[in-house]
Every structure is written in structure tokens, then in C-alpha cells.
Design a protein around this motif. Structure first.
Motif, mmCIF file in Angstrom:
data_model
loop_
_atom_site.group_PDB
_atom_site.id
_atom_site.type_symbol
_atom_site.label_atom_id
_atom_site.label_comp_id
_atom_site.label_asym_id
_atom_site.label_seq_id
_atom_site.Cartn_x
_atom_site.Cartn_y
_atom_site.Cartn_z
ATOM 1 N N ARG A 1 0.845 -1.187 0.000
ATOM 2 C CA ARG A 1 0.000 0.000 0.000
ATOM 3 C C ARG A 1 0.885 1.245 0.000
ATOM 4 O O ARG A 1 1.736 1.403 0.881
ATOM 5 C CB ARG A 1 -0.922 0.012 1.226
ATOM 6 N N LEU A 2 0.682 2.108 -0.994
ATOM 7 C CA LEU A 2 1.353 3.408 -1.026
ATOM 8 C C LEU A 2 0.410 4.428 -0.393
ATOM 9 O O LEU A 2 -0.675 4.675 -0.911
ATOM 10 C CB LEU A 2 1.689 3.813 -2.462
ATOM 11 N N VAL A 3 0.818 5.003 0.732
ATOM 12 C CA VAL A 3 -0.076 5.880 1.496
ATOM 13 C C VAL A 3 0.477 7.292 1.674
ATOM 14 O O VAL A 3 -0.249 8.185 2.102
ATOM 15 C CB VAL A 3 -0.375 5.284 2.885
ATOM 16 N N ARG A 4 1.747 7.501 1.354
ATOM 17 C CA ARG A 4 2.364 8.810 1.584
ATOM 18 C C ARG A 4 2.053 9.739 0.420
ATOM 19 O O ARG A 4 2.568 9.563 -0.685
ATOM 20 C CB ARG A 4 3.878 8.675 1.761
ATOM 21 N N ASN A 5 1.230 10.726 0.668
ATOM 22 C CA ASN A 5 0.819 11.654 -0.380
ATOM 23 C C ASN A 5 1.823 12.794 -0.481
ATOM 24 O O ASN A 5 2.024 13.550 0.468
ATOM 25 C CB ASN A 5 -0.577 12.208 -0.079
ATOM 26 N N TYR A 6 2.478 12.914 -1.650
ATOM 27 C CA TYR A 6 3.496 13.948 -1.871
ATOM 28 C C TYR A 6 2.940 15.128 -2.665
ATOM 29 O O TYR A 6 3.634 16.105 -2.880
ATOM 30 C CB TYR A 6 4.688 13.350 -2.637
ATOM 31 N N ARG A 7 1.711 15.016 -3.088
ATOM 32 C CA ARG A 7 1.141 16.036 -3.965
ATOM 33 C C ARG A 7 0.548 17.205 -3.192
ATOM 34 O O ARG A 7 0.805 18.359 -3.504
ATOM 35 C CB ARG A 7 0.050 15.405 -4.836
#
Length: 707
Positions: free
Chosen positions: A281-287
Motif C-alpha cells: 500500500r502506497l499511502v504517503r501523499n506527496y502532492r
């Protein structure tokens, strides 16, 4: 070229987990703005550099030409120009052209650019009167059937099960139109985009030598936006992969917004539950800023199931709190948005980094007028394609002619600007209007030349080849101007500042959303819109449609869970006791089955007032008399039976048994024209008249009136 270990450097722990396991089945559940493209391109790069992959045996598949172009650009930057990144249609069409001569014989058929002309001809053959909008919607219905791998013969059953309601036609009539569409297409010797997938799937399934050749060519597969896969795409993917395990799928159930086209997140969720599949799961929002992420999480979680999406964790610096602004009417809303955009541009935000998003395209008209009034340049996403604009075509012709004269003495950007001056470019930006729009298109080519030269060091010949490639893939460069786009069209894009307009009941969720599943998708659509914003996010809604109108609208129900960010205004006014007052924009009216009381969602069920599971409430002999009358009228007037009355309308007449014109007029499907043409005759049949005699009298009256 970087080493395998260097490719992993700079990735966060979850991205590294994706990239460092290039072999075996993997499912990546990637939230919005979490760097999924970075993760999967680095996975491919690590697989190649570590010796696990051969570049030419990797196929990365996504859903839009823009996304495929972006993936290829990332792969080139990682030193992997040999890896194929294509859309499903592009990959299938390439294979179809190669294998058609071997399996079918001769060249592959031409692919239709648009279905509408063929749908119109099919309708004309059936003597249907269809306007442009209806033709477009019927073409979309045919597209749904084909991606669901439904034939004309099976359409009615499948559409009924899926709750489909084609415009102006019942399911039987739609099936006949679908069948005739296929006949017209065959007569013209052409295929449509869905046929490309269906035919290639069939060829792979029926020709073992072809499937062996494709599987020998491609060993490792990556599929992006896997929540958008439909039935025929999944069937094609199954043929490509075979019984091998080297498949990596990437998607986000919370961004499933295309189910109306046949897309289904079940392929993603089912794959994640298979034995032996590694799930990350990719959960780190960089946007987006923490404020934007908090709002998106609140909106999604209020309606999401546990398995739907991920809880985003913001990684960016703090920014301004998102705002919810109420305006008195649509015009005031557009004016306020235009004013705020003008202020952002004055503060240094580039127009290309600002977007206004809306639920339906009809909302853009008043916005375009408001933006023009304050001289803000804008682009309507979904309008004329960049490489089809006249000034761009002229510029490309000039650039192609300048290939031989490029001696490398001047920077590529300067050479390109010198050439496109003949197409209308100038160093000075013009004031506005159509002249500015043309200049912006040409300036985008010049800027692209600068970026191309900086990245590759190549010259005009290669730059023209790059333009040709981008044109074939519709991978347009950035044009300076704010973007106007529907929420569906905004998927996969992002901007520094986003304005989400029309955040009121009837627009979000849209009034046509029927049932819990469709309303849930409307919530996900709003979530997609919120997560397009990097820093500035403004939501607006108008209390009435027209200036001076009654303030009958309410803020969207989806915002009520977000008062912690948007304030108490997101809850909307408390509902008062007493009868509800009508609204210009309203949510779908709830109807119940008059037999069992079940809520009716399908239009055909609402028309007859009974669900499909309950037995009909009409006299069988009387219903057959009505059918015989309809057939006689249709035969005499040489039109299909459904043109007289659809099956659903005929059932409704039989069940409600009206005794006068007033009672007949309230039945759905009996408009003023049909009432005047058939009303007395239908009432006569209900009263016991002979169907054939009633039909003959009706047709005689019609002929008399036409003289």
C-alpha cells in the motif's frame, strides 16, 4: 546509466518495497498522489539493471495516451527507451495489424474514429428519430455492451441485470439498434475501438501459434490504473499473460469513477486476495498539503468500505485551509471564481497551474464568459485536440521542412522559434482572444523544444520525430492558460490551485445517480477532484440557478463529514418540518414497487411501478390484445413496434388500465404526440375493441391528418 542500487535510492519504504521485488505477482494499492508512477517505473528499471528483465520483454499498460507518454518519458530518463509503455488499445492494435494477415488474410480493417455516424445510420435504417445528443449516448451504450463482451442477442438480459437505461429506447429496441450498428459497420468494412480488443482476444484464444509468439515477446507485465479495467481488457490481459506469474497491477479502489463505461474494481480487489500475491500500500501523499489531504480523507471515509482506498498521509508542507464558498446564483459563482483566479495569477501562480473542475460539461459555459470578461486565458479539456489545431499542424509542417537546414549553430529552442514565426509566433505575447490562443499553442511547441534539448541534447530531426510520436499518442505539451475540465476528465492530472464548483445536491451527487452504488461513485468522483489540488483548494456552490431565483439548493451531502475543515456551512441548513419544497436541481425521486415495496432503481421498473421480481399485474388477454394492436399499427406504418410504444410503456398501460385520455396521459412514455396519435385507439382496445380493427381505424385517421 544508474546502477540497480542507485535506482532504489530516494524511494520511500513502500515505493522501495515495490521496486525491489521485480519478479512474481504484485498488487500495489496506491492512493492519490503517492508516487505510483515513480514506484512502478523504478521497479521496471531495477528489474532490467539487476538482470531480472530484458527491456524488450516488458510491457507496461495504462489507459490514456497521456499516461503512457508520461511513463515512457520516465523510463527514458532512467535509461530504458526499449521498454514498451502503451495503452490497451495501442498495444492490441499493433498486434492486430501484425497478426491479421497471418490469421484472417489481407490487411486489418480501418478503425472508426467515431461511432456517431454509424449509430445515426443504424437509427435511420430503423426509422428512429435521434438527435445528436441521443446518438452520442447510444454510442456510449454500445461501447458499454462491447467492453462487457455482450452481444446484441444477449444485450437485453445483460443490460437489465446491470440496471442500464438507454435514452429514448427500451432494452429490446436498443438491442435491435446494436445489431443494426454491427451490420452497418460490417457493410462499411470497418471496426471500432472495442473490436480491436475483442478481435485480438479472439485471435489469441483461437490461434496457439499467435499466443505463443506474443508470450515469447512479452514476459513481464505492469498494468497501471487497474481499477479501471473492464471485462474485455481483462480477457485480453489474461491472454497476454497466460499461466505465468510476472504481473504487477497498480490501482486505487477509491478512484473508481468509470463504472458506467464497464470498468470494475473487482479485478483489482480479487487480484490482491490471490494466494502468493505480494500486496503493498502506497499511502504517503506527496502532492497535496496536509489540509487538502485531511479534507479528502474525511470525504472518502464517510462513505467508504474498509477495503476501499487507503488513508492518505500528507508529506508536504502546510498550506492554506480549503474554503467552502456559498454564492447566491450560478452567475455570481462564476464571477467569484474568475475574480479569485485573477488574484492568484497576480500573486504569481501560473495560469497552467490553475483548474476549475465541475460535474457536467454544461457548467463550463457561464465560467467561460466570466473568465473572458476579466481577460483570463483558459483551455477546455476535452475540446479540440492540440495536434489537430490548424496553427499546430502548420508549425509542424514548417519544422519538418527545416530539418535539413538545422546546422547545430544555435540552440534548438531558438531555431524552433525562428521557424514557427512564419506560423504566427512572436516574442511578444498578444492581448487575448483567438490570437492569444493560437500564440499559446505555438509557444507550447517552443517550450517543448527547450525541454527536449535540455533532456536529450538532440536536434531538429529528432524533435520532429518526437512531435510525430506525441501526435499519434495525443500527448500534448502544456499550454499556458487555466484548465476547465469535468471531474472525469481531470483524473490523473494535478494543479497548484483547484476550484471545485457546483458542490450542491443535484450536481454532487448528480441528480441522475440512482441507488447506493452510483451515489458511492459520485462520492469517489468528488474525492478525485479534491486530490487534484496541490496547495490551493476552493469549493463553491450556488443557492439558486438564476439571479433573483429562490435559494432552494443545499450543499452536497458529501461535505457534511468535513465540517472540521470547511466549517458548519458544509452541513447545510436544517430541514424544516412540512412538505418538501421543489428545487430546480433535485436528486433522483425514490419510487417503490407497488407489490413488494422494494425501491426501484431502473427506469423501466419505475415506469411500470413494479420490480422485475414481482409478477405482472395485468390481464394476459388484454395485454396480448395491446401487443396485437401495436404490431398492426407498426406494420401498417412501416416502423418498428417499439416506435409506437416501448415494451415498458405497453406493460404500464396494461397494468394501469386507464379509462380516459387524462389517465393515459400520465403514463410515462405516452407523450403529447403519441397521445394525440394513438390515444383513442388504445383506449378502445382496453375497452374491448378488436385490435386489428382499432389499428386500421387509427392508421386511416393518421393518413387523413397527413393530407
Amino acid at each position: 546509466m544508474a546502477s540497480a542500487d542507485e535506482v532504489l535510492a530516494g524511494l520511500d519504504p513502500e515505493q522501495r518495497q515495490v521496486a525491489s521485488q521485480p519478479l512474481g505477482p504484485m498488487c500495489v494499492l496506491a492512493g492519490a498522489g503517492t508516487g505510483k508512477t515513480r514506484a512502478i517505473t523504478h521497479r521496471i528499471a531495477y528489474g532490467v539493471l539487476s538482470g531480472a528483465y530484458q527491456p524488450g520483454r516488458v510491457l507496461a499498460v495504462t489507459f490514456t495516451a497521456r499516461a503512457a507518454g508520461e511513463m515512457r518519458t520516465r523510463l527514458r530518463e532512467l535509461g530504458l527507451p526499449g521498454v514498451q509503455a502503451r495503452t490497451f488499445h495501442s498495444a492490441a492494435l499493433r498486434q492486430l495489424h501484425f497478426f491479421w494477415p497471418q490469421t484472417i488474410g489481407g490487411p486489418a480493417p480501418e478503425v472508426l474514429k467515431h461511432k456517431a455516424p454509424v449509430v445515426a445510420e443504424a437509427g435511420s435504417r430503423l426509422r428512429l428519430r435521434l438527435d445528436r445528443v441521443v446518438i452520442r449516448d447510444l454510442a456510449a451504450e454500445i461501447e458499454w455492451a462491447k467492453v462487457a463482451m455482450v452481444t446484441p442477442a444477449g444485450y437485453a438480459v445483460a443490460a437489465r441485470a446491470a440496471g442500464r437505461t438507454p435514452p429514448e429506447l427500451d432494452l429490446t429496441a436498443m438491442a435491435r439498434l446494436f445489431e443494426t450498428y454491427e451490420e452497418v459497420k460490417t457493410a462499411r468494412g470497418v471496426i471500432d475501438f472495442e473490436d480491436v480488443l475483442l478481435l485480438m482476444t479472439g485471435i489469441l484464444a483461437e490461434h496457439e501459434d499467435v499466443s505463443r509468439a506474443v508470450r515469447a515477446q512479452y514476459r513481464h507485465f505492469v498494468v497501471d490504473e487497474y481499477q479501471d479495467v473492464n471485462t474485455v481488457q481483462q480477457a485480453l490481459l489474461d491472454q497476454w499473460v497466460g499461466d505465468r506469474a510476472d504481473l504487477c497491477v497498480v490501482g486505487d479502489p477509491a478512484q473508481t469513477i468509470y463504472s458506467f463505461t464497464g470498468a470494475s474494481p473487482r479485478h483489482l480487489t480479487d487480484f490482491s486476495q490471490r494466494a502468493g500475491v505480494a500486496v503493498t500500500r502506497l499511502v504517503r501523499n506527496y502532492r497535496s498539503t496536509p489540509q487538502v489531504v485531511q479534507l479528502a480523507n474525511l470525504v472518502l471515509q464517510a462513505g467508504a468500505r474498509e477495503s476501499e482506498g487507503v488513508q492518505l498521509q500528507a508529506q508536504s508542507d502546510a498550506g492554506p485551509v480549503p474554503q467552502l464558498v456559498q454564492l447566491p446564483d450560478d452567475q455570481a459563482e462564476a464571477d467569484e471564481v474568475a475574480r479569485r483566479i485573477k488574484a492568484l495569477i497576480a500573486d504569481g501562480v501560473a495560469p497552467s497551474q490553475i483548474a476549475v473542475l465541475y460535474r457536467i460539461n454544461a457548467q463550463s459555459e457561464v465560467l467561460e464568459q466570466a473568465l473572458s470578461a476579466v481577460d483570463v486565458p483558459y483551455l477546455v479539456r476535452g475540446g479540440e485536440r492540440f495536434f489537430e489545431r490548424a496553427e499546430v499542424r502548420s508549425a509542424v509542417v514548417l519544422l519538418r521542412g527545416a530539418v535539413r537546414s538545422d546546422d547545430g549553430a544555435d540552440p534548438l529552442g531558438k531555431v524552433v522559434r525562428d521557424v514557427i514565426t512564419a506560423a504566427g509566433w512572436s516574442p511578444r505575447r498578444p492581448g487575448g482572444g483567438a490570437v492569444l490562443e493560437r500564440w499559446q499553442s505555438l509557444d507550447a511547441l517552443a517550450t517543448l523544444a527547450d525541454d527536449f534539448a535540455d533532456m536529450t541534447g538532440l536536434r531538429m530531426r529528432e524533435f520532429v520525430a518526437e512531435l510525430d510520436r506525441r501526435a499519434s499518442e495525443q500527448h500534448a505539451p502544456t499550454v499556458e492558460g487555466i484548465t476547465l475540465a469535468s471531474l472525469h476528465a481531470a483524473k490523473g492530472l494535478e494543479w497548484d490551485a483547484v476550484f471545485l464548483i457546483g458542490c450542491s445536491e443535484g450536481l454532487l451527487p448528480f441528480s441522475m445517480a440512482e441507488g447506493p452504488a452510483q451515489v458511492a461513485e459520485e462520492r469517489r468522483l468528488l474525492y478525485v477532484g479534491l486530490t487534484r489540488a496541490r496547495r490551493h483548494l476552493t469549493l463553491t456552490w450556488a443557492a439558486s440557478r438564476n439571479p433573483g431565483g429562490r435559494a432552494s439548493r443545499k450543499p452536497s451531502r458529501f461535505l457534511s463529514s468535513a465540517t472540521a475543515v470547511l466549517g458548519e456551512g458544509a452541513r447545510g441548513p436544517a430541514r424544516t418540518a412540512g412538505p418538501a419544497r421543489s428545487s430546480r436541481v433535485r436528486t433522483a425521486k425514490v419510487s417503490n414497487c407497488r407489490v413488494c415495496g422494494k425501491v426501484l432503481h431502473a427506469a423501466a421498473e419505475r415506469k411500470i411501478g413494479r420490480c422485475g421480481e414481482c409478477p405482472p399485474g395485468y390481464d394476459e388477454a388484454q395485454f396480448e390484445a395491446l401487443r396485437a394492436w401495436r404490431l398492426a399499427v407498426a406494420t401498417a406504418t412501416k416502423v418498428p413496434a417499439f416506435v409506437v410504444f416501448t415494451d415498458a410503456t405497453l406493460v404500464a398501460i396494461a397494468e394501469q388500465r386507464p379509462t380516459d385520455v387524462a389517465g393515459l396521459s400520465v403514463i410515462s412514455g405516452v407523450g403529447a404526440r403519441k397521445l394525440a396519435t394513438y390515444g383513442e385507439s388504445v383506449l378502445g382496445v382496453l375497452a374491448g375493441d378488436d385490435p386489428q380493427s382499432a389499428a386500421e381505424k387509427c392508421c386511416a385517421a393518421m393518413k387523413s391528418e397527413s393530407k
